[in-house]
Design a protein around this motif. Structure first.
Motif, PDB file in Angstrom:
ATOM      1  N   LEU A  90       5.304   5.106  -7.877  1.00  0.00           N
ATOM      2  CA  LEU A  90       4.402   4.517  -6.888  1.00  0.00           C
ATOM      3  C   LEU A  90       5.167   4.196  -5.621  1.00  0.00           C
ATOM      4  N   ALA A  91       4.427   3.977  -4.558  1.00  0.00           N
ATOM      5  CA  ALA A  91       5.025   3.604  -3.278  1.00  0.00           C
ATOM      6  C   ALA A  91       4.477   2.250  -2.847  1.00  0.00           C
ATOM      7  N   LEU A  92       5.330   1.467  -2.230  1.00  0.00           N
ATOM      8  CA  LEU A  92       4.928   0.204  -1.602  1.00  0.00           C
ATOM      9  C   LEU A  92       5.030   0.389  -0.101  1.00  0.00           C
ATOM     10  N   ILE A  93       3.958   0.053   0.601  1.00  0.00           N
ATOM     11  CA  ILE A  93       3.900   0.311   2.041  1.00  0.00           C
ATOM     12  C   ILE A  93       3.748  -1.002   2.787  1.00  0.00           C
ATOM     13  N   ARG A  94       4.504  -1.148   3.861  1.00  0.00           N
ATOM     14  CA  ARG A  94       4.305  -2.234   4.810  1.00  0.00           C
ATOM     15  C   ARG A  94       4.079  -1.611   6.179  1.00  0.00           C
ATOM     16  N   SER A  95       3.878  -2.422   7.181  1.00  0.00           N
ATOM     17  CA  SER A  95       3.492  -1.895   8.489  1.00  0.00           C
ATOM     18  C   SER A  95       4.549  -0.995   9.112  1.00  0.00           C
ATOM     19  N   SER A  96       5.810  -1.165   8.723  1.00  0.00           N
ATOM     20  CA  SER A  96       6.877  -0.423   9.390  1.00  0.00           C
ATOM     21  C   SER A  96       7.787   0.349   8.443  1.00  0.00           C
ATOM     22  N   SER A  97       7.478   0.399   7.151  1.00  0.00           N
ATOM     23  CA  SER A  97       8.366   1.099   6.223  1.00  0.00           C
ATOM     24  C   SER A  97       7.654   1.390   4.911  1.00  0.00           C
ATOM     25  N   VAL A  98       8.325   2.152   4.051  1.00  0.00           N
ATOM     26  CA  VAL A  98       7.804   2.494   2.733  1.00  0.00           C
ATOM     27  C   VAL A  98       8.972   2.523   1.756  1.00  0.00           C
ATOM     28  N   ARG A  99       8.725   2.107   0.503  1.00  0.00           N
ATOM     29  CA  ARG A  99       9.733   2.167  -0.556  1.00  0.00           C
ATOM     30  C   ARG A  99       9.079   2.731  -1.814  1.00  0.00           C
ATOM     31  N   ILE A 100       9.835   3.562  -2.523  1.00  0.00           N
ATOM     32  CA  ILE A 100       9.372   4.164  -3.763  1.00  0.00           C
ATOM     33  C   ILE A 100       9.830   3.305  -4.945  1.00  0.00           C
TER      34      ILE A 100
END
Length: 333
Positions: A90-100
């Motif tokens: 899954l991916a976690l998204i914020r306004s300025s970045s993404v992390r797997i």
């Protein structure tokens, strides 16, 4: 859905019967950022953003939290995007970045890992859209007009291009990657999932940002090749007022087991339209550039735009398909 207030509970209902099947406690102290089911429906992922920043995963068979999956996050994230092909990615998204995030079963527990960021620390961007490809790459568009492709196994950037206009939404169909752009143009791209660039090549592209419209037939470093274009603004201009789009396209979603897509706008409109067939012969256009500059190769009869509903006081920000026929759409004030 989640209650408001302090220590809110999460209520899980059967979509067909409406019966409540689980009530989850101790999910967050104050506020949840997002809730998401796995594609198979066996897990529920909960993302807390106040006061703690924690990801938790629950079994929908028992309603219990999965051991080893509670993860304290280094910063606030706003959205969860689960890879449709496997619930352990899954991916976690914020306004300025993404992390797997990757999850592995280990005997009677699980091991959850937040993979390192694939973006340089100095990267300045604002996320506008994201979607998973069937081959486990995460596509992320930015308000600056770039489109990045991340490796779902490692989190590395594999590809980076600049779209002609910023992308407002991305949807994946059997044949295409569909992107909605400012100005209400929808472009349908073929995607090359084999022979992907290396992380080193992806880093170089991140610095150069070549144009997205190049096409992998001519440029082997490209992953996208433009196939069809729908200029909804031009199409709507030729239709009676009540039959044409009036707002900016905000959200696209492919309907499962269907040849249709769902489209919502910033003015609260909800439309359905047909996914076009891939272009077999490009002889009508001299090159990709002429296809981009043209007012689109798709007409009203090709798309069969159908207005499903209109919430004129609320922009529609998201949609969720419950089954083959029922649909629920969330609006934001």
């Amino acid at each position: 859905y989640c209650e408001g207030g302090t220590n809110p509970k999460v209520h899980v209902h059967d979509a067909k019967t409406g019966r409540e099947i689980h009530t989850l406690s101790d999910v967050t102290e104050l506020e949840l950022a997002d809730l998401a089911f796995s594609g198979c429906g066996s897990r529920l992922y909960a993302l807390s953003r106040a006061t703690s920043k924690v990801l938790r995963v629950y079994s929908m068979k028992t309603g219990a939290a999965l051991p080893g999956c509670e993860m304290t996050l280094p910063q606030r994230f706003d959205k969860i995007a689960i890879y449709p092909g496997h619930k352990d990615t899954l991916a976690l998204i914020r306004s300025s970045s993404v992390r797997i995030v990757s999850i592995q079963k280990s005997y009677q527990t699980y091991i959850a890992r937040l993979l390192p960021s694939g973006l340089p620390l100095e990267t300045d961007m604002a996320v506008s859209a994201y979607a998973w490809t069937p081959s486990r790459q995460l596509l992320m568009a930015t308000r600056q007009g770039s489109l990045l492709t991340f490796d779902g196994f490692t989190g590395h950037v594999l590809h980076a291009v600049q779209a002609e206009r910023p992308i407002t939404s991305i949807a994946v169909t059997d044949n295409f990657i569909a992107t909605a752009h400012l100005g209400n143009t929808i472009r349908f791209w073929k995607f090359r999932s084999e022979g992907l660039p290396t992380p080193e090549e992806g880093s170089a592209m991140l610095q150069q940002m070549p144009p997205m419209e190049g096409g992998f037939e001519e440029d082997k470093s490209q992953l996208f090749s433009l196939d069809r274009v729908a200029d909804l603004e031009a199409i709507s201009a030729d239709l009676p007022l009540q039959e044409g789009l009036s707002g900016q396209v905000a959200y696209l979603q492919a309907l499962p087991e269907s040849d249709q897509m769902l489209l919502t706008t910033a003015d609260g409109e909800i439309w359905a339209f047909l996914v076009p067939e891939p272009r077999q012969n490009r002889s009508n256009f001299e090159d990709v550039g002429s296809l981009v500059e043209a007012s689109g190769d798709l007409e009203v009869k090709d798309l069969q735009l159908t207005l499903l509903s209109w919430f004129h006081t609320h922009p529609i920000s998201d949609g969720l398909i419950l089954d083959r026929t029922a649909r629920i759409v969330a609006s934001s004030d």
